[in-house]
Scaffold this motif. Structure first.
Motif, short mmCIF file in Angstrom:
data_model
loop_
_atom_site.label_atom_id
_atom_site.label_comp_id
_atom_site.label_asym_id
_atom_site.label_seq_id
_atom_site.Cartn_x
_atom_site.Cartn_y
_atom_site.Cartn_z
N MET A 100 0.62 100.07 25.67
CA MET A 100 2.01 100.72 26.26
C MET A 100 3.11 100.09 26.11
N ILE A 101 4.16 100.83 25.88
CA ILE A 101 5.67 100.46 25.32
C ILE A 101 6.30 100.37 26.55
N LEU A 102 6.99 99.31 26.80
CA LEU A 102 7.96 99.38 28.18
C LEU A 102 9.24 99.54 27.72
N PRO A 103 10.22 100.24 28.16
CA PRO A 103 11.45 100.39 27.87
C PRO A 103 12.27 99.11 28.21
N PRO A 104 13.40 98.81 27.53
CA PRO A 104 13.93 97.42 27.88
C PRO A 104 14.53 97.84 29.38
N PRO A 105 14.96 96.52 30.21
CA PRO A 105 15.23 96.68 31.50
C PRO A 105 16.79 97.09 31.49
N ASP A 106 17.24 97.98 32.48
CA ASP A 106 18.57 98.49 32.56
C ASP A 106 19.60 96.83 33.00
N GLU A 107 20.73 97.14 33.36
CA GLU A 107 21.58 96.09 33.34
C GLU A 107 21.52 95.12 34.77
N SER A 108 21.16 96.32 35.74
CA SER A 108 20.56 95.61 37.12
C SER A 108 19.51 94.78 36.88
N SER A 109 18.49 95.43 36.26
CA SER A 109 17.24 94.69 36.16
C SER A 109 17.28 93.39 35.24
N GLN A 110 18.34 93.29 34.28
CA GLN A 110 18.56 92.18 33.47
C GLN A 110 19.19 91.12 34.43
N ARG A 111 20.03 91.39 35.18
CA ARG A 111 20.53 90.40 35.95
C ARG A 111 19.44 89.88 36.91
N THR A 112 18.64 90.65 37.51
CA THR A 112 17.67 90.32 38.49
C THR A 112 16.63 89.28 37.55
N ILE A 113 16.26 89.60 36.42
CA ILE A 113 15.43 88.92 35.62
C ILE A 113 15.70 87.52 35.17
N LYS A 114 17.22 87.47 34.92
CA LYS A 114 17.80 86.16 34.48
C LYS A 114 18.05 85.39 35.69
N ARG A 115 18.44 85.85 37.05
CA ARG A 115 18.38 85.06 38.12
C ARG A 115 17.14 84.42 38.45
N SER A 116 16.17 85.26 38.27
CA SER A 116 14.74 84.94 38.68
C SER A 116 14.44 83.55 37.61
N ARG A 117 14.70 83.67 36.50
CA ARG A 117 14.35 82.75 35.34
C ARG A 117 15.19 81.49 35.78
N VAL A 118 16.68 81.58 36.29
CA VAL A 118 17.10 80.41 36.56
C VAL A 118 16.55 79.82 37.84
N LEU A 119 16.13 80.65 38.81
CA LEU A 119 15.72 80.17 40.01
C LEU A 119 14.20 79.48 39.80
N SER A 120 13.46 79.67 38.94
CA SER A 120 12.20 79.48 38.44
C SER A 120 12.48 78.03 37.63
N TYR A 121 13.44 77.88 36.74
CA TYR A 121 13.71 76.63 36.05
C TYR A 121 14.05 75.62 37.02
N VAL A 122 14.92 75.97 38.07
CA VAL A 122 15.65 74.97 38.96
C VAL A 122 14.17 74.69 40.07
N LEU A 123 13.34 75.36 40.24
CA LEU A 123 12.14 75.16 41.01
C LEU A 123 11.41 74.05 40.43
N VAL A 124 11.48 74.39 39.01
CA VAL A 124 10.44 73.51 38.16
C VAL A 124 11.11 72.22 37.98
N ALA A 125 12.16 71.92 37.90
CA ALA A 125 13.19 70.78 37.84
C ALA A 125 13.01 70.03 39.12
N ILE A 126 13.31 70.66 39.95
CA ILE A 126 12.92 70.14 41.47
C ILE A 126 11.53 69.48 41.61
N ALA A 127 10.46 70.12 41.28
CA ALA A 127 9.01 69.82 41.28
C ALA A 127 9.00 68.64 40.24
N ALA A 128 9.60 68.76 39.11
CA ALA A 128 9.48 67.49 38.12
C ALA A 128 10.05 66.11 38.74
N VAL A 129 11.23 66.35 39.46
CA VAL A 129 11.81 65.18 40.07
C VAL A 129 11.06 64.63 41.41
#
Length: 87
Positions: free
Chosen positions: A1-30
């Motif tokens: 299955m080939i998925l189309p690239p995310p639209d602009e709104s989805s890209q922002r959501t994906i980017k924010r979720s990645r940042v949130l995940s990185y922050v949660l992992v950093a806090i977990a490490a601390v």
């Protein structure tokens, strides 16, 4: 299955979720790197054992939360693709 690239709104959501995940992992490490010895003599204060146990539990929960953020965003994005394909 080939998925189309995310639209602009989805890209922002994906980017924010990645940042949130990185922050949660950093806090977990601390949290996981905290040592009960930093707060004084562990033999003199019995609550150090609780701190030791709870830092592990909280650190693992933060790591699981980071993974859950990614899973939820991915599932919602795929559901959006399915809905747009059905229309």
């Amino acid at each position: 299955m080939i998925l189309p690239p995310p639209d602009e709104s989805s890209q922002r959501t994906i980017k924010r979720s990645r940042v949130l995940s990185y922050v949660l992992v950093a806090i977990a490490a601390v949290v996981l790197s905290l040592r009960p010895e930093l707060l004084g003599d562990p033999q003199a204060q019995p609550w150090h054992a609780l701190l030791h146990v709870w830092r592990i539990v909280v650190g693992l929960l933060l790591g699981v939360a980071a993974l859950a953020v990614q899973v939820v965003v991915g599932v919602r994005w795929r559901q959006g693709l399915r809905e747009s394909a059905d229309d």
